[in-house]
Scaffold this active site. Structure first.
Site, PDB file in Angstrom:
ATOM      1  N   GLU A 158       0.820  -1.210   0.000  1.00 24.26           N
ATOM      2  CA  GLU A 158       0.000   0.000   0.000  1.00 24.26           C
ATOM      3  C   GLU A 158       0.861   1.270   0.000  1.00 24.26           C
ATOM      4  OE1 GLU A 158      -4.367  -0.980   1.731  1.00 24.26           O
ATOM      5  OE2 GLU A 158      -2.895  -0.345   3.212  1.00 24.26           O
ATOM      6  N   GLU A 236      -6.678  -7.433  -0.592  1.00 22.97           N
ATOM      7  CA  GLU A 236      -7.194  -7.357   0.776  1.00 22.97           C
ATOM      8  C   GLU A 236      -8.681  -7.061   0.717  1.00 22.97           C
ATOM      9  OE1 GLU A 236      -5.102  -4.813   3.475  1.00 22.97           O
ATOM     10  OE2 GLU A 236      -3.121  -5.593   2.908  1.00 22.97           O
TER      11      GLU A 236
END
Length: 587
Positions: A158, A236
């Protein structure tokens, strides 16, 4: 096992179309004797893959020391995954977030006052290269290109959210990609980001994937607009969430999460459940968030997952299994049975070792002109005790703006107050008796920040301490208390209430291994160990009220419980319960 490759908009495995249906399972949050059980249950859910981060901070606790044993035996975990017929998505960082201490970055990096984490800073890149040099020889034999279970490897984690303020993000991500390739990683690379951050977090030559908890159609469309060709994947899918101290236990209805999973699979996307099985932040490994207010994460990482903290199936397990069966083969087998539990009430902790009388057994005091941070002391986790002397009697204002994270203040061994970073507290009024007094400041590292710019999170007293506006210089000692070995403690019978932090010890008999939950109702704040295994932190403010005790920690016959209570308890006993208590819920 065959190697994964990307062919247009599809994954292919052994030249056949392949969809990744994966679930997060962090080996370092699960007792190794339970790995096979959790992996087998992943297969029963219908998963063909498991996903795990790799925690750099635990594998390289010091610049010159690496660990690959016990709960960190990565290759043993990969062997078990292969034996259970599961593929693996590997996410080595260097940064992993994961609500994990420091986002997985070693604390010793912060001993360099000028280091820029997650950047092209040469000092940081040199440390990352050393980590990869040590890690990847363990990983390479398990790559799919060599017949192993590892399908793909993630680049960073991320980064798009962090890279919004990073001037050298492209150079940093490029360095990581080259470092992995040059060291032999020849399976597909991928990145993951939230939808708004895809452009900043992507890397040429790596598949972009997206993270979200809802809005599958919308967010997959954002991914497709960003990446016109390539498999769609949610790395995710947030089917649950984590808890923080002082908050509520967050849950997500199974039907809602299952509907979102169905929408994703109906769109043809691959998916990784975050989490399939959350596990536990054992010891001092929980992270924290700091978006203008510091918020430490609780010990449990149950995450409202398909498998709960003890590995028992929840309502999400059945709901997700039904959804997956519409899109992929699911083993014909009954739902897993809950594990055996132990219920034992009223275990007396009738021996005590006061912390302040055991200091020399736990750590050596380091003299200095000022308090030293944990990083300067070469310390990862635990506490630091700072001591000096206040010579001028009368009322004083103690000002400590750099408390990271929670300081208990003592005069001549008597508690006089607490300063909490979370509450933005910096000043304490106290009275020094005639003749002066010994000042002691016990600071707890409650978890390094794991997300955002605040990851440069040094611990202990990180700034000057002053009294009535005058800096306290000279005469300080800083004593690291990592509490990684309590074997030298000497206990005495607890015949009267004590003042100040103390270790409390008791024993109990068990027929053999069984999962259980340590109930500390009536206790205030501290940590607990069973048979030397550090269960983690407890805190009466909740929401979590009981600590998970993995079955393999218990043994037939005598067992030991040690509790470090930082304040006080009127109870003197604890219970082992057969059910968790994660606190009042919030949906």
């Amino acid at each position: 096992m065959p190697a994964l490759r990307i062919d247009g908009d599809d994954f292919r495995l052994d030249d056949e179309p392949f969809r990744i249906i994966s679930g997060g399972l962090h080996y370092f949050r699960v007792h190794p004797d339970q790995w096979r059980d959790r992996l087998r249950k992943a297969r029963l859910l219908g998963l063909n893959t498991v996903d795990t981060y790799i925690p750099w901070n635990l594998h390289q606790p010091r610049p010159d020391r690496f660990r690959w044993d016990g709960m960190l035996d990565l290759t043993a975990f990969l062997d078990l995954a292969r034996e259970e017929g599961l593929y693996v998505l590997l996410r080595p960082g260097p940064y992993i977030c994961a609500e994990w201490e420091g986002g997985g970055l070693p604390s010793w990096l912060l001993a360099d006052p000028g280091i820029r984490l997650r950047s092209a800073d040469p000092a940081f890149l040199a440390a990352v290269d050393g980590y990869f040099d040590a890690l990847l020889p363990h990983v390479l034999p398990y790559l799919g290109s060599r017949g192993g279970p590892v399908l793909a490897v993630q680049v960073e984690n991320e980064f798009g959210a962090y890279g919004a303020e990073a001037e050298d993000g492209t150079a940093y991500l490029g360095h990581l990609t080259t470092a992995l390739r040059e060291r032999g990683v020849d399976v597909p690379l991928f990145t993951c980001d939230q939808p708004a951050d895809l452009a900043r977090g992507s890397v040429p030559g790596a598949l972009s994937t997206v993270n979200f908890g809802s809005g599958a159609d919308r967010n997959l469309a954002v991914l497709r607009a960003h990446q016109p060709e390539g498999p769609l994947m949610c790395t995710e899918f947030w089917n649950g969430w984590f808890d923080r101290w002082g908050g509520a236990h967050v849950v997500r209805p199974a039907a809602d999460a299952a509907a979102e999973l169905d929408a994703m699979l109906s769109a043809g996307a691959s998916v990784n459940l975050y989490m399939f099985h959350g596990g536990t932040n054992f010891g001092f490994t929980n992270g924290a968030n700091d978006k203008h207010t510091y918020r430490p994460t609780v010990t449990s990482y149950d995450y409202d997952s398909p498998l709960d903290e003890a590995g028992d199936p929840t309502a999400k397990f059945a709901a997700f299994r039904e959804v997956i069966a519409r899109h992929a083969p699911v083993p014909e087998a009954p739902l897993p049975e809950p594990s055996k539990k132990l219920n034992l009430l009223g275990i007396e902790l009738d021996e005590r070792a006061p912390l302040f009388t055991a200091l020399d057994l736990l750590g050596a005091a380091v003299p200095g002109d000022r308090p030293l941070t944990m990083e300067e002391l070469g310390q990862d986790f635990g506490f630091v005790l700072y001591e000096t002397r206040l010579g001028t009697p009368g009322p004083v204002l103690l000002h400590a703006p750099g408390v990271h994270d929670r300081a208990q203040i003592f005069l001549d061994g008597q508690p006089v107050g607490v300063l909490e970073r979370e509450s933005h507290e910096q000043t304490l009024a106290l009275t020094v008796p005639p003749g002066g007094a010994a000042l002691a400041v016990l600071v707890e590292n409650q978890g390094r920040v794991n997300y955002g710019r605040a990851i440069h999170d040094r611990k202990g007293l990180t700034g000057p301490v002053s009294v009535n506006g005058a800096p306290l210089r000279g005469g300080w000692t800083s004593r690291p208390l990592p509490l990684d070995d309590l074997g030298a403690l000497r206990y005495e019978s607890a015949t009267a209430p004590g003042v100040g932090p103390a270790f409390h010890r008791g024993t109990f008999e068990a027929a053999g291994p069984a999962d259980t939950y340590l109930d500390l109702a009536g206790w205030t704040k501290g940590c607990a160990w069973v048979n030397g295994f550090h269960l983690g932190r407890y805190w009466s403010r909740g929401p979590q009220q009981r600590l998970y005790v993995p079955g393999p920690v218990l043994r037939a016959g005598g067992n030991e419980i040690v509790v470090l209570e930082l304040h006080a308890t009127a109870r003197g006993s604890v219970d082992l319960r057969d059910a968790p208590d994660l606190g009042p819920t919030e949906e």
